[in-house]
Design an enzyme around this catalytic site. Structure first.
Site, PDB file in Angstrom:
ATOM      1  N   LYS A  13       0.838  -1.213   0.000  1.00 57.57           N
ATOM      2  CA  LYS A  13       0.000   0.000   0.000  1.00 57.57           C
ATOM      3  C   LYS A  13       0.870   1.260   0.000  1.00 57.57           C
ATOM      4  CE  LYS A  13      -1.970  -1.119   3.951  1.00 57.57           C
ATOM      5  NZ  LYS A  13      -1.288  -2.400   4.230  1.00 57.57           N
ATOM      6  N   ARG A  88      -9.744   1.209   8.667  1.00 60.14           N
ATOM      7  CA  ARG A  88      -9.319  -0.147   9.010  1.00 60.14           C
ATOM      8  C   ARG A  88     -10.348  -0.876   9.854  1.00 60.14           C
ATOM      9  NH1 ARG A  88      -3.334   0.713   8.682  1.00 60.14           N
ATOM     10  NH2 ARG A  88      -2.374  -1.267   9.155  1.00 60.14           N
ATOM     11  N   ARG A 127      11.915  -5.606   4.410  1.00 60.32           N
ATOM     12  CA  ARG A 127      11.586  -4.186   4.239  1.00 60.32           C
ATOM     13  C   ARG A 127      12.572  -3.290   4.990  1.00 60.32           C
ATOM     14  NH1 ARG A 127       5.674  -2.128   5.319  1.00 60.32           N
ATOM     15  NH2 ARG A 127       5.922  -3.264   7.277  1.00 60.32           N
ATOM     16  N   ARG A 160      11.571  -1.604  10.585  1.00 57.83           N
ATOM     17  CA  ARG A 160      10.515  -1.164  11.498  1.00 57.83           C
ATOM     18  C   ARG A 160      10.397  -2.091  12.696  1.00 57.83           C
ATOM     19  NH1 ARG A 160       5.219   0.172   7.973  1.00 57.83           N
ATOM     20  NH2 ARG A 160       4.272  -1.103   9.598  1.00 57.83           N
ATOM     21  N   ARG A 171      -0.297  -8.975  13.185  1.00 59.16           N
ATOM     22  CA  ARG A 171      -0.948  -7.912  12.390  1.00 59.16           C
ATOM     23  C   ARG A 171      -1.823  -8.520  11.295  1.00 59.16           C
ATOM     24  NH1 ARG A 171       4.114  -5.159  10.577  1.00 59.16           N
ATOM     25  NH2 ARG A 171       2.834  -3.813   9.284  1.00 59.16           N
TER      26      ARG A 171
HETATM   27  P1  AP5 Z   1       4.851  -1.589   1.798  1.00 60.08           P
HETATM   28  O1  AP5 Z   1       4.545  -0.725   0.624  1.00 60.08           O
HETATM   29  O2  AP5 Z   1       5.602  -1.012   2.936  1.00 60.08           O
HETATM   30  O3  AP5 Z   1       3.520  -2.317   2.325  1.00 60.08           O
HETATM   31  P2  AP5 Z   1       2.288  -1.738   3.142  1.00 60.08           P
HETATM   32  O4  AP5 Z   1       1.077  -2.431   2.620  1.00 60.08           O
HETATM   33  O5  AP5 Z   1       2.297  -0.249   3.151  1.00 60.08           O
HETATM   34  O6  AP5 Z   1       2.672  -2.341   4.557  1.00 60.08           O
HETATM   35  P3  AP5 Z   1       2.562  -1.774   6.020  1.00 60.08           P
HETATM   36  O7  AP5 Z   1       3.209  -2.809   6.890  1.00 60.08           O
HETATM   37  O8  AP5 Z   1       3.078  -0.375   6.115  1.00 60.08           O
HETATM   38  O9  AP5 Z   1       1.055  -1.815   6.249  1.00 60.08           O
HETATM   39  P4  AP5 Z   1       0.374  -1.860   7.566  1.00 60.08           P
HETATM   40  O10 AP5 Z   1      -0.995  -1.632   7.098  1.00 60.08           O
HETATM   41  O11 AP5 Z   1       0.533  -3.043   8.424  1.00 60.08           O
HETATM   42  O12 AP5 Z   1       1.147  -0.755   8.433  1.00 60.08           O
HETATM   43  P5  AP5 Z   1       0.833   0.759   8.695  1.00 60.08           P
HETATM   44  O13 AP5 Z   1       2.084   1.498   8.619  1.00 60.08           O
HETATM   45  O14 AP5 Z   1      -0.332   1.218   7.889  1.00 60.08           O
HETATM   46  O15 AP5 Z   1       5.614  -2.881   1.207  1.00 60.08           O
HETATM   47  C1  AP5 Z   1       6.128  -3.892   2.068  1.00 60.08           C
HETATM   48  C2  AP5 Z   1       7.467  -4.403   1.510  1.00 60.08           C
HETATM   49  O16 AP5 Z   1       7.240  -5.104   0.283  1.00 60.08           O
HETATM   50  C3  AP5 Z   1       8.480  -3.299   1.171  1.00 60.08           C
HETATM   51  O17 AP5 Z   1       9.753  -3.779   1.471  1.00 60.08           O
HETATM   52  C4  AP5 Z   1       8.322  -3.095  -0.350  1.00 60.08           C
HETATM   53  O18 AP5 Z   1       9.507  -2.628  -0.945  1.00 60.08           O
HETATM   54  C5  AP5 Z   1       7.945  -4.493  -0.803  1.00 60.08           C
HETATM   55  N1  AP5 Z   1       7.003  -4.501  -1.917  1.00 60.08           N
HETATM   56  C6  AP5 Z   1       5.938  -3.664  -2.109  1.00 60.08           C
HETATM   57  N2  AP5 Z   1       5.276  -4.003  -3.228  1.00 60.08           N
HETATM   58  C7  AP5 Z   1       5.911  -5.095  -3.744  1.00 60.08           C
HETATM   59  C8  AP5 Z   1       5.681  -5.920  -4.889  1.00 60.08           C
HETATM   60  N3  AP5 Z   1       4.660  -5.692  -5.725  1.00 60.08           N
HETATM   61  N4  AP5 Z   1       6.540  -6.959  -5.127  1.00 60.08           N
HETATM   62  C9  AP5 Z   1       7.575  -7.200  -4.275  1.00 60.08           C
HETATM   63  N5  AP5 Z   1       7.857  -6.439  -3.177  1.00 60.08           N
HETATM   64  C10 AP5 Z   1       7.022  -5.405  -2.912  1.00 60.08           C
HETATM   65  O19 AP5 Z   1       0.305   0.673  10.218  1.00 60.08           O
HETATM   66  C11 AP5 Z   1       1.191   0.362  11.278  1.00 60.08           C
HETATM   67  C12 AP5 Z   1       0.411   0.362  12.584  1.00 60.08           C
HETATM   68  O20 AP5 Z   1      -0.164   1.684  12.835  1.00 60.08           O
HETATM   69  C13 AP5 Z   1      -0.790  -0.588  12.658  1.00 60.08           C
HETATM   70  O21 AP5 Z   1      -0.394  -1.915  12.995  1.00 60.08           O
HETATM   71  C14 AP5 Z   1      -1.638   0.078  13.755  1.00 60.08           C
HETATM   72  O22 AP5 Z   1      -1.109  -0.163  15.025  1.00 60.08           O
HETATM   73  C15 AP5 Z   1      -1.448   1.574  13.454  1.00 60.08           C
HETATM   74  N6  AP5 Z   1      -2.470   2.087  12.515  1.00 60.08           N
HETATM   75  C16 AP5 Z   1      -2.251   2.589  11.262  1.00 60.08           C
HETATM   76  N7  AP5 Z   1      -3.411   2.947  10.691  1.00 60.08           N
HETATM   77  C17 AP5 Z   1      -4.386   2.687  11.595  1.00 60.08           C
HETATM   78  C18 AP5 Z   1      -5.801   2.817  11.564  1.00 60.08           C
HETATM   79  N8  AP5 Z   1      -6.453   3.309  10.487  1.00 60.08           N
HETATM   80  N9  AP5 Z   1      -6.497   2.423  12.662  1.00 60.08           N
HETATM   81  C19 AP5 Z   1      -5.877   1.936  13.752  1.00 60.08           C
HETATM   82  N10 AP5 Z   1      -4.538   1.762  13.842  1.00 60.08           N
HETATM   83  C20 AP5 Z   1      -3.793   2.133  12.766  1.00 60.08           C
END
Ligand code: AP5
Length: 218
Positions: A13, A88, A127, A160, A171
């Site tokens: 994402k 979410r 990552r 991270r 997660r």
């Molecule tokens: P990346 O692009 O980083 O993936 P992502 O989907 O953004 O993953 P996140 O782990 O950031 O998502 P998340 O939803 O768990 O965490 P968030 O930060 O939102 O890609 C991942 C890896 O794969 C990278 O190394 C990339 O290079 C590689 N890659 C990407 N695309 C690829 C492809 N096509 N092929 C191969 N490799 C690829 O949230 C973190 C925490 O914050 C949550 O756990 C929660 O505690 C809190 N939080 C955030 N939002 C909320 C909310 N709305 N409500 C409540 N709590 C929240």
């Protein structure tokens, strides 16, 4: 143009939100990134969020909705924005509808990136992130030009806190319990666009950007 990105942790994402942001010149707003910054700066929001984020649990809805509303009213969001990681929960999806209605805005796309579990674990294990610029890399599938250094900001890349395998699996469980059900909410509204996130970064981007372009042309 207002876009929502859904999909399991590590689905890509953030990677795709940043690429669309550069291509269409609208900001990508990652709630996860907002929390990581607030935790680092030890703001009141950061202090509230830290225990949830580090354990891989969701931050309470009222905290999240508040920071999203504040952010989307900033001047750089005037032509649209990309929401990465929000909503979410069903409560957040309903709160987003109310927010958009209140500010006379319409949602254009809800993209859900589908990726299987083992690939997710592999992607997160490799990552690397740039703490200041927020840019995301992968040691093998999306490496920086110079190992360990951000191409854009030159800062050192780090792993991270919540990318340890046990937290990643937790997660994923939280995603299937609390977030996956809101796909049905958007399906009922005929808005959910499922994207094959198992493709490479460039193929996923080509798919997404052609959908955004066709909507803009319509
Ligand atoms: P990346 O692009 O980083 O993936 P992502 O989907 O953004 O993953 P996140 O782990 O950031 O998502 P998340 O939803 O768990 O965490 P968030 O930060 O939102 O890609 C991942 C890896 O794969 C990278 O190394 C990339 O290079 C590689 N890659 C990407 N695309 C690829 C492809 N096509 N092929 C191969 N490799 C690829 O949230 C973190 C925490 O914050 C949550 O756990 C929660 O505690 C809190 N939080 C955030 N939002 C909320 C909310 N709305 N409500 C409540 N709590 C929240």
């Amino acid at each position: 143009m207002i876009i929502v990105f859904m999909g399991p942790p590590g689905a890509g994402k953030g990677t795709q939100a940043q690429k669309l942001s550069s291509a269409f010149n609208i900001p990508a707003l990652s709630t996860g990134e907002m929390f990581r910054e607030a935790i680092k700066a030890q703001t009141p929001t950061g202090l509230k969020a830290a225990e949830y984020v580090n354990a891989g649990n969701l931050v309470p809805d009222e905290v999240v909705v508040g920071i999203v509303e504040e952010r989307i009213l900033q001047p750089d969001c005037a032509n649209g924005f990309i929401l990465d990681g929000f909503p979410r929960t069903l409560n957040q999806a309903e709160a987003l509808d109310k927010l958009l209605e209140k500010h006379n805005l319409t949602l254009d796309h809800v993209f859900c990136l589908d990726v299987d579990e083992e690939e997710i674990v592999r992607r997160q294990a490799g990552r690397l992130v740039a703490p200041k610029s927020g840019r995301v890399y992968h040691v093998s599938s999306n490496p920086p030009a110079v190992a360990g250094v951000c191409d854009e900001s030159g800062e050192e890349l780090v792993q991270r806190e919540d990318d340890k395998e046990d937290v990643v699996r937790h997660r994923l469980h939280v995603y299937s319990e609390q977030t996956e059900p809101i796909c049905a909410y958007y399906e009922r509204k005929d808005m959910l666009e499922r994207i094959d996130g198992m493709q490479g970064v460039d193929e996923v981007f080509a798919d997404l950007s052609s959908r955004v372009r066709s909507k803009m042309a319509a």
